[in-house]
Design an enzyme around this catalytic site. Structure first.
Site, short mmCIF file in Angstrom:
data_model
loop_
_atom_site.label_atom_id
_atom_site.label_comp_id
_atom_site.label_asym_id
_atom_site.label_seq_id
_atom_site.Cartn_x
_atom_site.Cartn_y
_atom_site.Cartn_z
CG HIS A 175 -1.84 1.10 1.36
ND1 HIS A 175 -3.03 0.99 1.52
CD2 HIS A 175 -1.53 2.37 1.13
CE1 HIS A 175 -3.68 2.17 1.83
NE2 HIS A 175 -2.88 3.14 1.44
CE LYS A 181 -7.85 2.26 -0.08
NZ LYS A 181 -6.78 3.01 0.29
CG HIS A 203 -4.52 2.17 6.03
ND1 HIS A 203 -5.73 2.24 6.45
CD2 HIS A 203 -4.42 2.90 4.96
CE1 HIS A 203 -6.43 2.94 5.34
NE2 HIS A 203 -5.56 3.23 4.53
CG HIS A 238 -0.72 7.22 -0.65
ND1 HIS A 238 -2.14 7.28 -1.18
CD2 HIS A 238 -1.03 6.48 0.51
CE1 HIS A 238 -2.86 6.78 -0.39
NE2 HIS A 238 -2.41 6.16 0.57
CG HIS A 269 -9.60 4.60 4.00
ND1 HIS A 269 -8.32 5.31 4.11
CD2 HIS A 269 -10.18 5.08 5.32
CE1 HIS A 269 -8.30 5.84 5.39
NE2 HIS A 269 -9.57 5.76 6.06
CG ASP A 287 -1.26 4.74 4.28
OD1 ASP A 287 -1.67 5.21 3.22
OD2 ASP A 287 -1.83 5.14 5.28
C1 NCD Z 1 -3.18 8.97 2.27
C2 NCD Z 1 -2.99 10.04 1.61
O1 NCD Z 1 -2.30 10.93 1.98
O2 NCD Z 1 -2.90 9.96 0.25
N1 NCD Z 1 -3.25 9.71 3.85
C3 NCD Z 1 -3.23 8.95 5.01
O3 NCD Z 1 -3.16 9.49 6.16
N2 NCD Z 1 -2.56 7.47 5.29
C4 NCD Z 1 -4.75 8.48 2.26
C5 NCD Z 1 -4.94 7.07 3.11
O4 NCD Z 1 -4.41 6.31 2.85
O5 NCD Z 1 -5.78 7.52 3.94
ZN ZN Z 2 -2.97 5.10 2.11
#
Ligand code: NCD
Ligand code: ZN
Length: 338
Positions: free
Chosen positions: A8, A94, A169, A10, A131, A242
C-alpha cells in the site's frame, strides 16, 4: 532476505512522484500504488498511463514494478472491472468511503450504488482494497474503523461470499480479531507507523502534525495488538507502508493533511520493531512473501541485506518544488540496506 513488496503506497503525481519514487524503488521490488490522485485514477487507461509515468521517473539501475489500482466511485461501471480483470498491470480496486481521507471526495457515497460493480469484481476475482473507516457525522474519530468493520465490512463479506478483500492499514485490536476470525479471502496491511507509535505521539508537548495520519494512531493497547499480528506469522497480515508524502506547508497548517512519509526508511523501521520484539525471523515472510501469496503473484527471488548500522534521517526530503518531512526527521534509524 528476499526483496520485499509494499502492499500500500502513495506515490502522487508529476514532480512530487519523481522525487519520492526512488525511496521505494531502492528496496521494494513491487508496490501496490494507490489511485487517490487529483483527479483520481478511475479508468484502466488512466492507470496504465500513470504506470508509464512512474516507470519513466525511476532512478537508473532500479528494478521496480508498480502494481496499479482503480479508484472506485459511484459511477464506476462493471465493464471497467472486466477490462481491469484482463489487464495484468492492474491488481485491484480501492474503496474510499467519500470523505474518509486525503482526496476521497470522489469516493463511494453508498455501497448500494456500486453493488453491480462489487458483484462483477467477485465474479472476475478482482480484490477490493478498503479504507475501512465510516464517515458518519458524529462518530468519534477513534471509533471509525471499528464501526466500519461492524456495520459495513461484516455485512459486505456476508453478502459477497467469495469477494477477496484487503482491509488496509489496520489500526485496532478489533481489526486484528476480525481478520484472525475471518476467512482466508480476507487480508490486512499494517504500516510501520502504526506499529511504532500510539496516539500520544500526536500530542507530545504540543501538537505534532507529522504524526497525523488516517486512520489516526490509536491507544497503546491497539498498537500492541498490531505488533502481535505482524509478528504472528499469520499470512493474512502483510506489509503495507501507506507512505503518504505531503508538502511541509500542507502538514504544518491550520488544517493539516493526513499522511506520514515513511518510504525513506520503511523496511528499516519494520526491522526495528521486529527486532525489538525478538521476531526478526518473521520479518521476511511478512515483508516479502505474504502479499504475493495473497494476491496470487510469484514471490520475488532477488535478495537484499539489512545490516544493523545506524544512520541519520535527513531533516527534509524533496517533494517536487517543495519539501516533505520524513518520519524520524533528523533522528537515527538503526538498520540500513547494504
Ligand atoms: C493518505 C494520503 O495522504 O493519500 N493519507 C493517510 O493519512 N494515510 C490516504 C490514506 O491512505 O488514507
Ligand atoms: Zn493510504
Amino acid at each position: 532476505m528476499i526483496r520485499p513488496d509494499d502492499g500500500h503506497l502513495h506515490l502522487r503525481d508529476g514532480a512530487a512522484m519523481a522525487s519520492v519514487v526512488g525511496a521505494t524503488a531502492r528496496v521494494f521490488e513491487r508496490a501496490i500504488v494507490m489511485p487517490n490522485l487529483k483527479p483520481p485514477i478511475t479508468t484502466v487507461a488512466q492507470a496504465l498511463d500513470y504506470k508509464q509515468k512512474i516507470l519513466s521517473s525511476l532512478p537508473e539501475n532500479t528494478h521496480f514494478k508498480p502494481l496499479m489500482t482503480l479508484y472506485l466511485t459511484d459511477e464506476t461501471s462493471p465493464e471497467e472491472i472486466e477490462k481491469l480483470a484482463q489487464t495484468k498491470d492492474l491488481i485491484g480496486v480501492k474503496l474510499y468511503p467519500a470523505g474518509a481521507t486525503t482526496n476521497s471526495n470522489a469516493g463511494v457515497t453508498d455501497l448500494r450504488k456500486v453493488w453491480d460493480v462489487l458483484e462483477t469484481m467477485q465474479r472476475c476475482n478482482v480484490p477490493l482494497l478498503i479504507h475501512g473507516e465510516v464517515t458518519t457525522q458524529g462518530v468519534d474519530i477513534f471509533d471509525r474503523e471499528y464501526m466500519f468493520i461492524r456495520h459495513i465490512l461484516d455485512p459486505l463479506l456476508e453478502n459477497l461470499s467469495t469477494l477477496k478483500v484487503v482491509l488496509e492499514h489496520i489500526t485496532t485490536q478489533e481489526a486484528v480479531d476480525f481478520i484472525n476470525n475471518g476467512e482466508d479471502r480476507l487480508g490486512a496491511t499494517i504500516t510501520a507507523h502504526h506499529l511504532l507509535w500510539n496516539r500520544n505521539s500526536i500530542f507530545q508537548n504540543g501538537i505534532r502534525p507529522h504524526f497525523y495520519c488516517l486512520p489516526i494512531l490509536k491507544r497503546e493497547e491497539h498498537r500492541l495488538a498490531l505488533v502481535e499480528a505482524a509478528i504472528s506469522g499469520s499470512p493474512r497480515f502483510f506489509l503495507g507502508t501507506d507512505s503518504a508524502p505531503h508538502a511541509q506547508s500542507a502538514k504544518e497548517n491550520s488544517c493539516g493533511c493526513a499522511g506520514m512519509y515513511t518510504a525513506p526508511a520503511a523496511l528499516e523501521l519494520y526491522a526495528e520493531i521486529f527486532e525489538h520484539y525478538q521476531a526478526l525471523d518473521k520479518l521476511e515472510a511478512f515483508a516479502s512473501f505474504y502479499m504475493a501469496d495473497f494476491y496470487g503473484l510469484p514471490r520475488n527471488t532477488k535478495q537484499i541485506t539489512l545490516i544493523k548500522q545506524a544512520w541519520q534521517m535527513p531533516d527534509k526530503c524533496a517533494l517536487g518544488e517543495e519539501v516533505v518531512i520524513p518520519v524520524r526527521a533528523g533522528e537515527m534509524i538503526q538498520w540500513q540496506i547494504e
